[in-house]
Design a protein around this motif. Structure first.
Motif, short mmCIF file in Angstrom:
data_model
loop_
_atom_site.label_atom_id
_atom_site.label_comp_id
_atom_site.label_asym_id
_atom_site.label_seq_id
_atom_site.Cartn_x
_atom_site.Cartn_y
_atom_site.Cartn_z
N ILE A 152 1.50 -0.83 0.14
CA ILE A 152 0.13 0.12 0.27
C ILE A 152 0.49 0.97 -0.17
N ASN A 153 0.22 1.52 -1.08
CA ASN A 153 1.28 3.23 -0.65
C ASN A 153 1.44 4.56 0.37
N ARG A 154 2.15 5.09 0.46
CA ARG A 154 2.32 5.90 1.81
C ARG A 154 1.41 6.66 1.58
N TYR A 155 0.97 7.57 0.61
CA TYR A 155 -0.22 8.85 0.80
C TYR A 155 -1.66 7.98 0.58
N GLU A 177 -2.27 12.33 8.97
CA GLU A 177 -1.19 12.84 8.87
C GLU A 177 -0.19 12.19 9.71
N ALA A 178 -0.87 11.59 10.87
CA ALA A 178 0.68 11.04 11.44
C ALA A 178 0.90 9.70 10.57
N VAL A 179 0.20 9.02 9.96
CA VAL A 179 0.48 7.89 9.38
C VAL A 179 1.71 8.55 8.12
N LEU A 180 1.13 9.71 7.79
CA LEU A 180 2.80 9.89 6.85
C LEU A 180 3.64 10.10 7.16
N ALA A 181 3.98 9.88 9.00
CA ALA A 181 5.58 10.42 9.36
C ALA A 181 6.31 8.59 9.33
N ASP A 182 6.15 7.37 9.25
CA ASP A 182 6.36 6.33 9.33
C ASP A 182 5.61 5.55 8.86
N GLY A 183 4.43 6.04 7.99
CA GLY A 183 3.81 4.63 7.52
C GLY A 183 2.99 3.72 8.11
N ARG A 184 2.58 4.21 9.89
CA ARG A 184 2.42 2.55 10.74
C ARG A 184 1.16 2.97 10.54
N HIS A 197 0.44 -1.45 7.66
CA HIS A 197 2.14 -0.21 7.08
C HIS A 197 1.68 0.24 5.37
N PHE A 198 2.11 1.35 5.04
CA PHE A 198 1.87 1.68 3.94
C PHE A 198 3.53 2.45 3.17
#
Length: 272
Positions: A152-155, A177-184, A197-198
């Motif tokens: 799954i892509n980060r964004y 936006e929290a997920v964007l930091a590390d993909g978790r 995981h993104f």
């Protein structure tokens, strides 16, 4: 190797035990899911060797891809940690299915022509676990054999929720936006997804390399089509659907656009 029970978090098992994954990807499901299915099929049919190939479908869910692979003449063994998925896949003609963990495969060394991981890397939040799953794929595929993994892509969530206008809700925006930091992506009670995981595209190629797989290509699955108004009507019209799939092919491996897709396929081979 001795078979062991899958070590999967209860939140993940509970999410898939709801039985919605099968319908999401088939005809009649959500447009993004159908586009994901058709484009994954489109890419794999170009990458796979001629039938009959021995294919290990790791994390193959209810068998939505195993089904057409078997119909194409391939010999398909499916492994999944969700009991419901194994029950569903076992009902399919010419598909065998068993419970198992991508990180601890029981298959013999070099016993398959192709190994697919079209789901496991979504939910392995630690890099070491993702590399281990890829290393197991490298072990059981024959020298020169193909390994294809989906991520799954980060964004993806940012794009999806903005398109749905849910991103304007402050709590949803903060979570995204929290997920964007590390993909978790954390578990959320009543949330729209489970622990995941993104990944960034270059992160995946690094993990392939660490697992001793030679990367041959990356393919954005949905391109930008999944974000466009009208995509549902386009997919319902067979002629327009083929045009959408062709448009996605034009940009599927364009490095500057890989991250726009919801999902990414990375293909590699065992070197020796």
């Amino acid at each position: 190797m001795t078979e062991t029970a899958p070590r999967v978090r209860e939140e993940i098992l509970a999410y898939y035990a709801r039985g919605k994954e099968d319908a999401r990807l088939r005809d009649g499901g959500a447009p993004a899911g159908r586009l994901e299915f058709w484009r994954t099929q489109d890419v794999l049919r170009r990458l796979l060797p001629p039938a009959p190939a021995r294919v290990l479908d790791v994390g193959g869910g209810s068998g939505v891809h195993a089904e057409w692979l078997a119909q194409d003449g391939h010999q398909v063994q499916l492994v999944d940690p969700v009991p419901l998925h194994v029950e569903q896949a076992a009902r399919l003609s010419a598909v065998t299915a068993r419970l198992g963990d991508a990180r601890e495969l029981t298959e013999a060394d070099a016993s398959y022509d192709v190994v697919l991981l079209l789901g496991p890397l979504y939910h392995l939040t630690e890099r070491a676990d993702r590399v281990r799953a890829l290393a197991e794929a490298e072990r059981v595929v024959r020298p020169g054999g193909l390994v294809v993994a989906a991520t799954i892509n980060r964004y993806a969530q940012l794009h999806d929720l903005l398109r749905e206008e849910r991103y304007f809700t402050p709590s949803v925006r903060a979570h995204t936006e929290a997920v964007l930091a590390d993909g978790r992506h954390p578990y959320e009670e009543g949330g729209f997804f489970t622990v995941a995981h993104f990944a960034q595209p270059d992160e995946v190629t690094g993990e392939f390399t660490e697992a001793r797989l030679s990367v041959e290509g990356q393919y954005g699955v949905e391109g930008v089509a999944w974000l466009m108004d009208g995509v549902e009507d386009w997919l319902d019209d067979p002629e327009r659907r083929e045009t959408v799939l062709a448009a996605c092919r034009h940009i599927e491996s364009e490095p500057t656009l890989l991250g726009t897709s919801g999902h990414l396929l990375t293909a590699g081979r065992r070197l020796r």
